[in-house]
Design a protein around this motif. Structure first.
Motif, PDB file in Angstrom:
ATOM      1  N   LEU A 140       0.828  -1.218   0.000  1.00 18.51           N
ATOM      2  CA  LEU A 140       0.000   0.000   0.000  1.00 18.51           C
ATOM      3  C   LEU A 140       0.855   1.258   0.000  1.00 18.51           C
ATOM      4  N   ALA A 141       2.064   1.190   0.580  1.00 22.34           N
ATOM      5  CA  ALA A 141       2.965   2.338   0.497  1.00 22.34           C
ATOM      6  C   ALA A 141       3.303   2.630  -0.963  1.00 22.34           C
ATOM      7  N   GLU A 142       3.518   1.575  -1.749  1.00 21.47           N
ATOM      8  CA  GLU A 142       3.733   1.760  -3.188  1.00 21.47           C
ATOM      9  C   GLU A 142       2.489   2.310  -3.858  1.00 21.47           C
ATOM     10  N   ALA A 143       1.316   1.827  -3.435  1.00 16.59           N
ATOM     11  CA  ALA A 143       0.063   2.268  -4.055  1.00 16.59           C
ATOM     12  C   ALA A 143      -0.193   3.746  -3.798  1.00 16.59           C
ATOM     13  N   VAL A 144       0.187   4.240  -2.627  1.00 12.91           N
ATOM     14  CA  VAL A 144       0.036   5.676  -2.342  1.00 12.91           C
ATOM     15  C   VAL A 144       0.890   6.484  -3.298  1.00 12.91           C
ATOM     16  N   ARG A 145       2.136   6.058  -3.492  1.00 15.89           N
ATOM     17  CA  ARG A 145       3.023   6.789  -4.396  1.00 15.89           C
ATOM     18  C   ARG A 145       2.512   6.754  -5.826  1.00 15.89           C
ATOM     19  N   GLY A 146       1.792   5.679  -6.191  1.00 18.77           N
ATOM     20  CA  GLY A 146       1.249   5.578  -7.538  1.00 18.77           C
ATOM     21  C   GLY A 146      -0.144   6.162  -7.675  1.00 18.77           C
ATOM     22  N   GLY A 147      -0.673   6.760  -6.598  1.00 20.32           N
ATOM     23  CA  GLY A 147      -1.993   7.368  -6.655  1.00 20.32           C
ATOM     24  C   GLY A 147      -3.137   6.366  -6.740  1.00 20.32           C
ATOM     25  N   GLU A 148      -2.910   5.127  -6.308  1.00 22.00           N
ATOM     26  CA  GLU A 148      -3.932   4.087  -6.434  1.00 22.00           C
ATOM     27  C   GLU A 148      -4.761   3.887  -5.176  1.00 22.00           C
ATOM     28  N   LEU A 149      -4.252   4.299  -4.027  1.00 20.45           N
ATOM     29  CA  LEU A 149      -4.982   4.110  -2.776  1.00 20.45           C
ATOM     30  C   LEU A 149      -5.860   5.326  -2.533  1.00 20.45           C
ATOM     31  N   ARG A 150      -7.163   5.088  -2.338  1.00 17.95           N
ATOM     32  CA  ARG A 150      -8.102   6.195  -2.171  1.00 17.95           C
ATOM     33  C   ARG A 150      -8.774   6.202  -0.798  1.00 17.95           C
ATOM     34  N   ARG A 151      -8.326   5.357   0.099  1.00 11.52           N
ATOM     35  CA  ARG A 151      -8.889   5.349   1.449  1.00 11.52           C
ATOM     36  C   ARG A 151      -7.759   5.212   2.453  1.00 11.52           C
ATOM     37  N   PRO A 152      -7.892   5.788   3.637  1.00 13.29           N
ATOM     38  CA  PRO A 152      -6.844   5.637   4.641  1.00 13.29           C
ATOM     39  C   PRO A 152      -6.873   4.239   5.266  1.00 13.29           C
ATOM     40  N   VAL A 153      -5.702   3.698   5.514  1.00 11.32           N
ATOM     41  CA  VAL A 153      -5.566   2.357   6.074  1.00 11.32           C
ATOM     42  C   VAL A 153      -4.709   2.437   7.334  1.00 11.32           C
ATOM     43  N   ARG A 154      -5.092   1.696   8.341  1.00  9.21           N
ATOM     44  CA  ARG A 154      -4.276   1.596   9.557  1.00  9.21           C
ATOM     45  C   ARG A 154      -3.818   0.158   9.735  1.00  9.21           C
ATOM     46  N   LEU A 155      -2.520  -0.011   9.946  1.00  8.22           N
ATOM     47  CA  LEU A 155      -1.942  -1.317  10.236  1.00  8.22           C
ATOM     48  C   LEU A 155      -1.736  -1.418  11.743  1.00  8.22           C
ATOM     49  N   VAL A 156      -2.227  -2.485  12.320  1.00  6.51           N
ATOM     50  CA  VAL A 156      -2.136  -2.697  13.771  1.00  6.51           C
ATOM     51  C   VAL A 156      -1.282  -3.937  14.017  1.00  6.51           C
ATOM     52  N   PHE A 157      -0.111  -3.728  14.607  1.00  5.37           N
ATOM     53  CA  PHE A 157       0.754  -4.832  15.007  1.00  5.37           C
ATOM     54  C   PHE A 157       0.640  -4.943  16.524  1.00  5.37           C
ATOM     55  N   GLN A 158      -0.125  -5.906  16.970  1.00  2.00           N
ATOM     56  CA  GLN A 158      -0.559  -5.979  18.362  1.00  2.00           C
ATOM     57  C   GLN A 158       0.279  -6.949  19.187  1.00  2.00           C
ATOM     58  N   PRO A 159       0.712  -6.542  20.362  1.00  7.98           N
ATOM     59  CA  PRO A 159       1.403  -7.477  21.253  1.00  7.98           C
ATOM     60  C   PRO A 159       0.411  -8.327  22.051  1.00  7.98           C
ATOM     61  N   ALA A 160       0.915  -9.396  22.641  1.00  5.53           N
ATOM     62  CA  ALA A 160       0.265 -10.093  23.762  1.00  5.53           C
ATOM     63  C   ALA A 160      -1.137 -10.620  23.471  1.00  5.53           C
ATOM     64  N   GLU A 161      -1.360 -11.193  22.306  1.00  6.51           N
ATOM     65  CA  GLU A 161      -2.670 -11.802  22.062  1.00  6.51           C
ATOM     66  C   GLU A 161      -2.876 -13.029  22.946  1.00  6.51           C
ATOM     67  N   GLU A 162      -1.780 -13.704  23.271  1.00  7.44           N
ATOM     68  CA  GLU A 162      -1.876 -14.933  24.054  1.00  7.44           C
ATOM     69  C   GLU A 162      -1.982 -14.686  25.560  1.00  7.44           C
ATOM     70  N   VAL A 163      -1.969 -13.432  25.973  1.00  8.82           N
ATOM     71  CA  VAL A 163      -2.014 -13.084  27.396  1.00  8.82           C
ATOM     72  C   VAL A 163      -3.381 -12.477  27.694  1.00  8.82           C
ATOM     73  N   MET A 164      -4.268 -13.261  28.308  1.00  9.93           N
ATOM     74  CA  MET A 164      -5.602 -12.740  28.584  1.00  9.93           C
ATOM     75  C   MET A 164      -5.532 -11.584  29.585  1.00  9.93           C
ATOM     76  N   PRO A 165      -6.368 -10.533  29.397  1.00  4.90           N
ATOM     77  CA  PRO A 165      -7.445 -10.403  28.413  1.00  4.90           C
ATOM     78  C   PRO A 165      -6.997  -9.884  27.047  1.00  4.90           C
ATOM     79  N   GLY A 166      -5.708  -9.895  26.783  1.00  2.00           N
ATOM     80  CA  GLY A 166      -5.240  -9.645  25.432  1.00  2.00           C
ATOM     81  C   GLY A 166      -4.689  -8.254  25.203  1.00  2.00           C
TER      82      GLY A 166
END
Length: 417
Positions: A140-166
């Motif tokens: 998508l970083a390439e798509a922004v430079r090429g003018g192809e992405l028309r909506r904002p996107v958020r990437l979430v890299f989340q820690p501790a999924e295995e640790v309840m409550p998460g």
């Protein structure tokens, strides 16, 4: 099997689009993403200890021209990919990956990417999820430079999924869901063949809580149990009777399951101990059962403890509610998958059943609609299913490219529903 609903009006994707060479772009990224996944697999980190993983992700995203933000705890990141001219208030389309590993040994001996850390392994596929979302960000970083992405996107890299409550709650507290209009995730499924995904409208995982029951008494001699509190018998009756009693007090359609994983008491054959413990999990298919279970358990334990004259305390640790997939989001996943991979009549989307496993992606769905898809990782023709949370778990790494293409198609499609 609960088949996904057909795509609703406004969610069908056209195969011809500015990103018509999407698959070729993904294939160019695949060697790097597979190498990245193998690096994570060799160096697994537990929940809220994922400092190396976080640094690797940050450095690669910065190199792609993005501006990742590390979460306050020092592990996990958020990164926004925003096209120039995006109108204020436009909702983000979010993609989530969990980055932590499990505290088990990697039992594989025949691969070069076996874990180098004793007692730590990516045995749930989080390294794949992370590589999928990273690849989506790079594309998508390439798509922004090429003018192809028309909506904002958020990437979430989340820690501790295995640790309840998460660790999802860490992300939410840090503002990770602020402005998000819809959110998606994939989870590896070793029962589904690579190149396919499995979908379900409604609950796809279950609620999961952890509890520890403590019983106390004065202790004494086994020759005179009537003069003391027989905690061994009391804890044994609790273990045997509570699951059935709880099930009979709750609607059976809620699918409540109380199961024990640990029981401990005593140190000698002729001594009645002063303390006993019972530890397990409560899983529920429905939110109603999840909300009602703690109060019912307290009531039932009190009655049983009175019978045996035992003092008791219950540590009830709330885990996660069920992941409830929203119908429109499921339809969008199905449409994206079939548009990109379903040509020539190939069947690439299948139905799936609700599992009793817990998944903290559910917390995000309390803030925005979305869906979790099961990503096929089983090699074609492989007879052995390498199940999740086992030391020999492994994947067909072509699944990474499938996930990247799926998420990228969602981000680049024309409709904004």
């Amino acid at each position: 099997m609960n088949r996904p609903e057909p795509a609703q009006p406004g969610t069908t994707l056209a195969v011809a689009r500015p990103a018509a060479d999407l698959r070729a772009r993904v294939r160019r990224l695949e060697p790097e993403l597979i190498a990245f996944r193998r690096d994570l697999h060799r160096h697994p980190e537990l929940g809220r200890q994922e400092f190396r993983t976080t640094n690797l992700l940050r450095d690669r995203l910065v190199a792609a021209g993005l501006e990742p933000r590390v979460l306050p705890g020092g592990t996990g990141l958020l990164v926004d990919v925003v096209p120039p001219g995006t109108a204020p208030g436009t909702g983000f389309l979010a993609f989530r990956a969990d980055i932590d590993a499990l505290p088990i040994d990697d039992a594989k001996t025949d691969v070069p990417y076996r874990s180098t850390v004793p007692g730590r392994a990516h045995a749930c596929g989080h390294d794949v999820h992370t590589s999928v979302v990273l690849g989506t960000g790079l594309l998508l970083a390439e798509a922004v430079r090429g003018g192809e992405l028309r909506r904002p996107v958020r990437l979430v890299f989340q820690p501790a999924e295995e640790v309840m409550p998460g660790g999802a709650l860490d992300v939410i507290k840090a503002g990770g869901m602020d402005g998000v209009g819809r959110i998606f995730a994939v989870h590896c499924d070793p029962k589904v063949e690579v190149g396919r995904i499995a979908l379900r409208v409604g609950a796809i995982t279950s609620a999961c809580d952890r509890l520890v029951l403590h019983l106390d008494g004065p202790g004494g001699h086994t020759a005179r149990p009537h003069l003391t509190t027989d905690l061994v018998t009391a804890i044994a009756r609790m273990a045997a009777d509570l699951p059935g009693a709880l099930a009979r007090r709750m609607d059976p359609r809620w699918g409540v399951s109380l199961a024990w994983g640990r029981i401990a008491s005593g140190s000698a054959a002729n001594v009645i101990p002063q303390h006993a413990e019972l530890e397990g999990t409560v899983r529920c298919l429905e939110l109603a059962g999840w909300r009602e279970a703690p109060d019912l358990l307290h009531e039932l334990i009190a009655k049983l403890a009175e019978t045996y004259r035992a003092k008791w305390t219950l540590d009830y640790h709330r885990g996660v509610p069920p992941v409830v997939n929203e119908a429109v989001s499921v339809a969008q996943l199905e449409a994206a998958m079939t548009a990109r991979f379903g040509q020539d009549g190939a069947e690439v989307v299948e139905g799936t059943e609700q599992s009793l496993g817990g998944e903290d992606f559910s917390w995000y769905l309390e803030h925005a609609p979305g869906a979790l898809a099961r990503l096929g990782v089983r090699a074609p023709g492989e007879a052995t299913v390498r199940d999740l949370h086992q030391g020999r778990f492994d994947v067909d790494e072509r699944a990474i490219g499938v996930g990247v293409e799926l998420f990228s198609a969602l981000a680049l499609e024309d409709d904004r529903a």
